[in-house]
Each structure stands twice: as structure tokens, then as C-alpha cells.
Design a protein around this motif. Structure first.
Motif, PDB file in Angstrom:
ATOM      1  N   CYS A  56       0.485   0.902   7.689  1.00  0.00           N
ATOM      2  CA  CYS A  56       0.498  -0.547   7.878  1.00  0.00           C
ATOM      3  C   CYS A  56       1.862  -1.098   7.448  1.00  0.00           C
ATOM      4  O   CYS A  56       2.327  -0.821   6.336  1.00  0.00           O
ATOM      5  N   SER A 109       2.534  -4.425   7.644  1.00  0.00           N
ATOM      6  CA  SER A 109       2.386  -5.878   7.514  1.00  0.00           C
ATOM      7  C   SER A 109       2.921  -6.410   6.198  1.00  0.00           C
ATOM      8  O   SER A 109       3.155  -7.605   6.060  1.00  0.00           O
ATOM      9  N   CYS A 110       3.072  -5.529   5.206  1.00  0.00           N
ATOM     10  CA  CYS A 110       3.698  -5.939   3.948  1.00  0.00           C
ATOM     11  C   CYS A 110       4.347  -4.698   3.330  1.00  0.00           C
ATOM     12  O   CYS A 110       4.114  -3.579   3.779  1.00  0.00           O
ATOM     13  N   VAL A 144       3.744  -2.918   0.819  1.00  0.00           N
ATOM     14  CA  VAL A 144       2.878  -1.923   0.166  1.00  0.00           C
ATOM     15  C   VAL A 144       2.769  -0.663   1.020  1.00  0.00           C
ATOM     16  O   VAL A 144       2.826   0.458   0.517  1.00  0.00           O
ATOM     17  N   GLY A 145       2.604  -0.835   2.333  1.00  0.00           N
ATOM     18  CA  GLY A 145       2.573   0.309   3.243  1.00  0.00           C
ATOM     19  C   GLY A 145       1.337   1.180   3.110  1.00  0.00           C
ATOM     20  O   GLY A 145       1.442   2.399   2.937  1.00  0.00           O
ATOM     21  N   CYS A 146       0.163   0.603   3.212  1.00  0.00           N
ATOM     22  CA  CYS A 146      -1.079   1.383   3.105  1.00  0.00           C
ATOM     23  C   CYS A 146      -1.198   2.373   4.266  1.00  0.00           C
ATOM     24  O   CYS A 146      -0.829   2.080   5.401  1.00  0.00           O
ATOM     25  N   ASN A 204      -7.050   0.454   4.250  1.00  0.00           N
ATOM     26  CA  ASN A 204      -6.402  -0.857   4.086  1.00  0.00           C
ATOM     27  C   ASN A 204      -6.912  -1.517   2.810  1.00  0.00           C
ATOM     28  O   ASN A 204      -8.083  -1.368   2.454  1.00  0.00           O
ATOM     29  N   THR A 205      -6.017  -2.221   2.133  1.00  0.00           N
ATOM     30  CA  THR A 205      -6.437  -2.917   0.911  1.00  0.00           C
ATOM     31  C   THR A 205      -6.532  -4.413   1.124  1.00  0.00           C
ATOM     32  O   THR A 205      -6.776  -5.160   0.163  1.00  0.00           O
ATOM     33  N   CYS A 206      -6.332  -4.856   2.360  1.00  0.00           N
ATOM     34  CA  CYS A 206      -6.574  -6.277   2.678  1.00  0.00           C
ATOM     35  C   CYS A 206      -6.887  -6.392   4.167  1.00  0.00           C
ATOM     36  O   CYS A 206      -6.660  -5.440   4.926  1.00  0.00           O
ATOM     37  N   LEU A 261      -5.420  -7.757   6.587  1.00  0.00           N
ATOM     38  CA  LEU A 261      -4.294  -7.624   7.506  1.00  0.00           C
ATOM     39  C   LEU A 261      -4.163  -6.196   8.026  1.00  0.00           C
ATOM     40  O   LEU A 261      -3.711  -5.960   9.143  1.00  0.00           O
ATOM     41  N   GLY A 262      -4.534  -5.225   7.196  1.00  0.00           N
ATOM     42  CA  GLY A 262      -4.447  -3.830   7.597  1.00  0.00           C
ATOM     43  C   GLY A 262      -5.353  -3.531   8.780  1.00  0.00           C
ATOM     44  O   GLY A 262      -4.958  -2.830   9.715  1.00  0.00           O
TER      45      GLY A 262
HETATM   46  S1  SF4 Z   1      -3.357  -3.314   4.337  1.00  0.00           S
HETATM   47 FE1  SF4 Z   1      -2.709  -5.238   3.369  1.00  0.00          FE
HETATM   48  S2  SF4 Z   1      -1.843  -4.560   1.400  1.00  0.00           S
HETATM   49 FE2  SF4 Z   1      -1.930  -2.738   2.727  1.00  0.00          FE
HETATM   50  S3  SF4 Z   1       0.099  -2.655   3.730  1.00  0.00           S
HETATM   51 FE3  SF4 Z   1      -1.278  -3.767   5.103  1.00  0.00          FE
HETATM   52  S4  SF4 Z   1      -0.944  -5.924   4.571  1.00  0.00           S
HETATM   53 FE4  SF4 Z   1      -0.133  -4.720   2.892  1.00  0.00          FE
END
Ligand code: SF4
Length: 133
Positions: free
Chosen positions: A9, A11-12, A14-16, A33-35, A37-38
Motif C-alpha cells: 500500500c 497510500s501513506c 507506513v507501506g503495509c 491493511n491497518t486502515c 485506505l489500504g
Molecule cells: S493500509 Fe493505511 S496505514 Fe497501511 S500503508 Fe495503507 S494507508 Fe498507510
């Protein structure tokens, strides 16, 4: 028959690491994913992956021979090589203003190729180059 695809991911920062179970074009589940958005990112990657395209174009009469460019909006991943070929054939004349459209609707993607920086003419004072960066 389902299969598991792996995505990172973006999107931020962190790169999950995402594990996406897919059957045909349907996403059955998203894990890692931890949010939210993932999951949104994973579904988008399966349905219609897009990328922001970056490159350079040749410049006639510029203080530098190349100008960095990017796509104004993300474009379909499947079109990236076509876009690269079209951008590679382009030569523009200095001066160039940052944000100037160099190719409109590149390869029919609906996105424009724009200049990522200003580039003055060669004969100008080098201080103008520093001010335009
Ligand atoms: S899942 Fe959420 S916390 Fe993880 S990389 Fe994507 S946006 Fe960031």
C-alpha cells in the motif's frame, strides 16, 4: 478459482503489505491493511491500476538539455509504455514554465504531460535558473 495477490500500500509512508484474495476480477478479501485506505487501494489496484508517470523531455535552447515532466493526474498502468514512447519523441523549446502542458491527453488517457520545473533560455543569467527551481 481464487488466488492471492500481494501489494504494497502506497497510500501513506507506513507501506503495509497487503494480501488480496481475488476471484476473476472480484476482490474477496483484503488482509494486512491497518486502515480503510489500504482496502480501497487494493481494490483500485485490482480493478484499474494507475500510476503517476515521470520522465524528462529534450529542450531546444534551454539552460539545461532536459526538463523533468510528470503526468498531471495518475494514468492507467497499461498505458505507461505507450506514454513513455510518446514522451521520448518530444522536444520542446525553452523557455518553459513549471506546470506548462507539453502533451495534452497523452495517448488518450485523459491526463496531460506537464513540466515539473521552469527552464529559462540558455543565454539568460544563471541566477534566473536558481530562482526558477
Ligand atoms: S493500509 Fe493505511 S496505514 Fe497501511 S500503508 Fe495503507 S494507508 Fe498507510
Amino acid at each position: 478459482m481464487s488466488c492471492v495477490k500481494k501489494f504494497l500500500c502506497v497510500s501513506c509512508p507506513v507501506g503495509c503489505s497487503l494480501s488480496v484474495t481475488v476471484e476473476g476480477a472480484e476482490v474477496l478479501s483484503v488482509e494486512g491493511n491497518t486502515c480503510p485506505l489500504g482496502e480501497k487501494y487494493a481494490r483500485s489496484e485490482v480493478a484499474n491500476p494507475v500510476r503517476t508517470f515521470t520522465s524528462t523531455v529534450r529542450v531546444n535552447g534551454g539552460l539545461l538539455p532536459l526538463c523533468p515532466t510528470r503526468s498531471k493526474t495518475p494514468l492507467p498502468l497499461s498505458k505507461v509504455f505507450d506514454v513513455a514512447r510518446e514522451v521520448a519523441q518530444l522536444t520542446v523549446d525553452a523557455p518553459i514554465e513549471i506546470g506548462a502542458t507539453l502533451i495534452k491527453n497523452v495517448c488518450g488517457t485523459g491526463s496531460d504531460i506537464v513540466a515539473s520545473r521552469s527552464l529559462p533560455r540558455k543565454h539568460r543569467d544563471s541566477r534566473e535558473l536558481e530562482n526558477s527551481a
